[in-house]
Write a protein that holds these residues in place. Structure first.
Motif, mmCIF file in Angstrom:
data_model
loop_
_atom_site.group_PDB
_atom_site.id
_atom_site.type_symbol
_atom_site.label_atom_id
_atom_site.label_comp_id
_atom_site.label_asym_id
_atom_site.label_seq_id
_atom_site.Cartn_x
_atom_site.Cartn_y
_atom_site.Cartn_z
ATOM 1 N N ALA A 118 0.862 -1.176 0.000
ATOM 2 C CA ALA A 118 0.000 0.000 0.000
ATOM 3 C C ALA A 118 0.897 1.225 0.000
ATOM 4 C CB ALA A 118 -0.904 -0.014 1.230
ATOM 5 N N GLY A 119 0.709 2.088 -0.953
ATOM 6 C CA GLY A 119 1.602 3.242 -1.079
ATOM 7 C C GLY A 119 2.799 2.957 -1.955
ATOM 8 N N GLY A 120 2.750 1.839 -2.693
ATOM 9 C CA GLY A 120 3.860 1.463 -3.554
ATOM 10 C C GLY A 120 4.132 2.459 -4.662
ATOM 11 N N GLU A 121 3.129 3.259 -4.986
ATOM 12 C CA GLU A 121 3.330 4.268 -6.030
ATOM 13 C C GLU A 121 4.374 5.315 -5.620
ATOM 14 O OE1 GLU A 121 0.049 5.608 -3.291
ATOM 15 O OE2 GLU A 121 0.503 3.756 -4.383
ATOM 16 N N ASP A 122 4.701 5.362 -4.345
ATOM 17 C CA ASP A 122 5.706 6.305 -3.856
ATOM 18 C C ASP A 122 7.135 5.783 -4.023
ATOM 19 O OD1 ASP A 122 3.841 8.229 -3.043
ATOM 20 O OD2 ASP A 122 3.575 7.281 -1.087
ATOM 21 N N ILE A 123 7.274 4.544 -4.447
ATOM 22 C CA ILE A 123 8.623 3.986 -4.610
ATOM 23 C C ILE A 123 9.290 4.602 -5.838
ATOM 24 C CG2 ILE A 123 9.939 1.879 -5.127
ATOM 25 C CD1 ILE A 123 7.841 0.305 -3.571
ATOM 26 N N ASP A 124 10.382 5.278 -5.611
ATOM 27 C CA ASP A 124 11.234 5.807 -6.684
ATOM 28 C C ASP A 124 12.630 5.921 -6.095
ATOM 29 O OD1 ASP A 124 12.392 6.898 -8.876
ATOM 30 O OD2 ASP A 124 11.281 8.795 -8.826
ATOM 31 N N TRP A 125 13.312 4.806 -6.052
ATOM 32 C CA TRP A 125 14.578 4.700 -5.341
ATOM 33 C C TRP A 125 15.705 4.304 -6.289
ATOM 34 C CZ3 TRP A 125 12.046 0.416 -1.918
ATOM 35 C CH2 TRP A 125 11.047 0.969 -1.112
ATOM 36 N N VAL A 126 16.923 4.615 -5.879
ATOM 37 C CA VAL A 126 18.108 4.023 -6.485
ATOM 38 C C VAL A 126 18.987 3.528 -5.345
ATOM 39 C CG1 VAL A 126 20.116 4.315 -7.955
ATOM 40 C CG2 VAL A 126 18.029 5.594 -8.455
ATOM 41 N N ILE A 127 19.233 2.238 -5.330
ATOM 42 C CA ILE A 127 20.102 1.658 -4.304
ATOM 43 C C ILE A 127 21.502 1.508 -4.883
ATOM 44 C CG2 ILE A 127 20.544 -0.365 -2.855
ATOM 45 C CD1 ILE A 127 17.539 -0.756 -2.632
ATOM 46 N N ALA A 252 10.915 -6.611 -5.090
ATOM 47 C CA ALA A 252 9.653 -7.268 -4.749
ATOM 48 C C ALA A 252 8.564 -6.236 -4.453
ATOM 49 C CB ALA A 252 9.853 -8.196 -3.554
ATOM 50 N N LEU A 253 8.920 -5.183 -3.735
ATOM 51 C CA LEU A 253 7.944 -4.138 -3.426
ATOM 52 C C LEU A 253 7.518 -3.370 -4.668
ATOM 53 C CD1 LEU A 253 9.453 -2.695 -0.110
ATOM 54 C CD2 LEU A 253 7.503 -4.254 -0.355
ATOM 55 N N SER A 254 8.367 -3.384 -5.700
ATOM 56 C CA SER A 254 8.035 -2.717 -6.963
ATOM 57 C C SER A 254 7.144 -3.570 -7.858
ATOM 58 C CB SER A 254 9.320 -2.369 -7.721
ATOM 59 O OG SER A 254 10.132 -1.513 -6.961
ATOM 60 N N GLY A 255 6.912 -4.798 -7.464
ATOM 61 C CA GLY A 255 6.012 -5.661 -8.226
ATOM 62 C C GLY A 255 6.554 -7.028 -8.531
#
Length: 358
Positions: A118-127, A252-255
């Motif tokens: 829930a709130g996955g649309e906020d994922i915009d990361w670079v590790i 995984a959290l990105s889909g």
């Protein structure tokens, strides 16, 4: 005509399947663009090759790879070979031998893909993963095997040069992104030597990048923050082991792990860099024609950017997003499309598209 020499290593599991799909898409892109060409040379190095010959990389193999502009890599790992043998036989000799110290793993939810979060649309990361030392430095050993006093040691190595350069790389990357935010991942409360040095060098380097906002998170707390407060993260820098684990969680959290790309970079370009999807060998679906090639396509975007082909990279990313938005999904994303279906859809989009403008 700009020409780039690419070494293709499909290797194990679904690796050959997705690399073949990636090369098909890159060929379609090159044909459409008309201004660049990829010269591909295939290398049969794999676990099957190892079982036949007794080695993954033949003598002089790394010297041969040096002449290429980039390496397009599938996956390593076989049920017939112990994991530590395959990893240290193929991938790590390339990554460490070519000083590909910056492992970069972007994560975001693509159009049409549903995050389990829930709130996955906020994922915009670079590790950003330190890729040359730390917990995977290969230092340690075994003694007194089979005896009650048997001992195994695994020594994490942190050098000032290695730590400083990965932090500087992460800061420079954060500078280029709108949020200009960098999170340091650590475990210095328990690991009081190498990780304390990791933290101290980060603080020193931060002084040279005053426009980047920073914070610090213990690795265990980082997992909960990724799940509960994804919007608070932007660029993340972590050690070899910590980033390895966290980037799988990010995928995984990105889909799906089937959409996540990786670049193993030698930023100084003294050696070729290597580009690989994150998903690994995936024995359970090998040979079934359902492996998700999106991770490989996105990896190809990163390779094109590294090669300076920014407009083709934009076009390919736009094609990827259009196809995922149209729900051409493989089973890992809840769809019924095959690897070939997704590849065809991306190629058709490229063929029908106009030239991307900056």
């Amino acid at each position: 005509m700009r020409v780039h020499k690419i070494a293709a290593i499909g290797a194990d599991g679904i690796g050959p399947e997705v690399i073949a799909a990636g090369l098909e898409v890159l060929e379609a892109l090159s044909t459409k663009d008309g201004n660049f060409k990829l010269e591909i040379e295939h290398f049969p190095w794999s676990s099957e090759y190892y079982l036949k010959n007794g080695y993954y990389i033949p003598e002089g193999g790394l010297e041969t790879l040096k002449k290429f502009d980039a390496i397009f890599f599938g996956a390593v790992g076989s049920q017939q070979v112990p994991d530590h043998v395959s990893l240290w036989g193929l991938r790590l000799p390339i990554a460490q031998g070519f000083d590909q110290y910056a492992n970069v793993r972007p994560a975001r939810v693509l159009p049409g893909v549903k995050s389990p979060l829930a709130g996955g649309e906020d994922i915009d990361w670079v590790i950003v993963r330190e890729n040359s030392e730390g917990e995977y430095s290969g230092n340690g050993g075994r003694a007194h095997r089979g005896l009650p006093i048997e001992v195994g040691t695994e020594v994490a190595i942190f050098t000032r040069a290695g730590v400083e350069r990965i932090h500087r790389f992460a800061f420079r990357l954060a500078q280029k992104r709108p949020a200009k935010h960098l999170t340091l991942v650590t475990k210095s409360n328990a690991q009081r030597f190498g990780m304390v040095m990791w933290d101290e060098i980060f603080a020193e380097v931060a002084k040279d990048y005053p426009d980047v906002t920073t914070d610090r998170e213990l690795v265990d707390a980082m997992t909960t923050r990724m799940v509960l407060k994804p919007k608070t993260l932007d660029v993340v820098v972590a050690t070899n082991l910590h980033a390895d684990i966290l980037s799988d969680l990010a995928a995984a959290l990105s889909g799906s792990l089937g959409i996540a790309p990786t670049a193993n970079l030698n930023p100084e370009r003294q050696f070729p860099s290597m580009f690989e999807p994150i998903h690994g060998s995936a024995f359970d679906i090998t040979g079934k024609g359902v492996a998700n090639p999106i991770a490989t396509f996105w990896t190809a975007v990163m390779m094109l950017e590294h090669l300076g082909e920014f407009e083709p990279a934009k076009k390919l990313m736009k094609a990827i997003e259009a196809v995922t938005a149209n729900k051409v999904h493989t089973p890992d994303l809840g769809g019924k499309a095959s690897t070939a279906d997704v590849t065809k859809a991306v190629c058709e989009y490229i063929a029908a598209s106009e030239t991307v403008t900056a």
